[in-house]
Structure formats: C-alpha cells, structure tokens
Enzyme design. Structure first.
Site, PDB file in Angstrom:
ATOM      1  N   GLY A   1       0.822  -1.216   0.000  1.00 31.59           N
ATOM      2  CA  GLY A   1       0.000   0.000   0.000  1.00 31.59           C
ATOM      3  C   GLY A   1       0.851   1.259   0.000  1.00 31.59           C
ATOM      4  N   CYS A   2       1.925   1.245   0.774  1.00 32.53           N
ATOM      5  CA  CYS A   2       2.798   2.424   0.865  1.00 32.53           C
ATOM      6  C   CYS A   2       3.554   2.639  -0.439  1.00 32.53           C
ATOM      7  CB  CYS A   2       3.757   2.268   2.037  1.00 32.53           C
ATOM      8  SG  CYS A   2       2.878   2.129   3.619  1.00 32.53           S
ATOM      9  N   THR A   3       3.902   1.546  -1.098  1.00 29.73           N
ATOM     10  CA  THR A   3       4.569   1.651  -2.402  1.00 29.73           C
ATOM     11  C   THR A   3       3.608   2.256  -3.419  1.00 29.73           C
ATOM     12  OG1 THR A   3       6.014  -0.223  -1.911  1.00 29.73           O
ATOM     13  CG2 THR A   3       5.698   0.333  -4.246  1.00 29.73           C
TER      14      THR A   3
END
Length: 161
Positions: free
Chosen positions: A45-47
């Site tokens: 998700g952060c990527t």
C-alpha cells in the site's frame, strides 16, 4: 490530541530526510506542502501511494507544491525505498515520532492478534504561509493522490482570484 488544526499555522519542525539532508518546515515557506504519513517503507500500500504521488509530481510542482512522505523508518530504509521506486520527492524519518504525535497519526492497530501503535495513513495540505488547509485521515490509496492534487489546484485558484 493533535496540536494541528485546519486554519491554524502548523508548528515548525526539523527532521532527517533522504538526500543526506535535514528538512525544516520554515525553509519551505512560500510553497505549498503535501505531507503524507504512511505506515512502512516497501509495503504494498505504501509503495502504491508513493508511486501515485510520484506519477503526479510534475503536476504538483506546477502548482509550486512540495511533496514529503513521512514514516518512522530510518533514513537508510527511506533511501533504499526512494531509490527502488524512483520517487522524485524526499522522505522524512520520524523515528522519535515527533511529527506523528503532532499530527495525531499514531493509532492502535491490530496486527496478527496483537495491539500495536502504528501510523494511520494520513495526508495534510499546508499552504505557502504554513497554514493547514486540508487533511485526509484513514486514507485509501486508490484515487488519493489525485484528490490531493485537486485540493492543491483549488488552493491555487483561491490565491489567484
């Protein structure tokens, strides 16, 4: 309780960042700032969130807006994440959780049956005078960077009426 409120000036901060630098909020005055908090480097998700902001970086830049990502990861982890993903913006390391606490983004999460404190994905739009203009909490990645860009465009339109 957050020290941060819409319509109020955000406190100055200084944190270590990628590119072997320390970034101070006061040094960014005169430009808009998108400050996005995310849980952990190199997670799916952060990527995706970082890639979305990266894809729109030129559009944000056109509206004189700096993007900074913030997590509790080390600068070294940030450097690796930024290099692997080719992010065109810097990442701030908030290992002491000073900024996370100021913006009240640390929340209790359930991880594998254990309760842990983690960063709730959140984004803040600060205007060129250092005033918080918008905030997004409990962010869902899909469409988020686009929504923030729309808010930046709205801020730009207000300032140029």
């Amino acid at each position: 309780m957050s020290q941060i409120a819409i319509g109020k000036e955000i406190p100055d901060f200084s944190l270590p960042a990628t590119g072997d630098q320390t970034i101070r909020l006061s040094d960014l005055r005169g430009r808009n700032l998108v400050l996005y908090f995310y849980p952990k480097d190199s997670t799916p998700g952060c990527t995706r969130e970082g890639q979305a902001f990266g894809d729109l970086h030129d559009s944000f830049h056109k509206y004189d807006t700096v993007i900074l990502g913030v997590s509790r990861d080390s600068v070294k982890a940030h450097e690796n994440f930024k290099a692997r993903q080719g992010f065109p913006f810097d990442l701030l390391s908030d290992k002491e959780e000073l900024l996370c606490r100021a913006f009240d983004v640390l929340k209790e999460k359930n991880m594998y049956g254990r309760k842990v404190m983690g960063i709730e994905r959140s984004t803040f739009l600060v205007d060129a005078a250092g005033i918080l203009r918008e905030e997004w909490r409990k962010v869902k990645v899909d469409g988020h960077a686009e929504a923030v860009l729309e808010a930046v465009k709205g801020l730009h339109a207000q300032n140029h009426e």
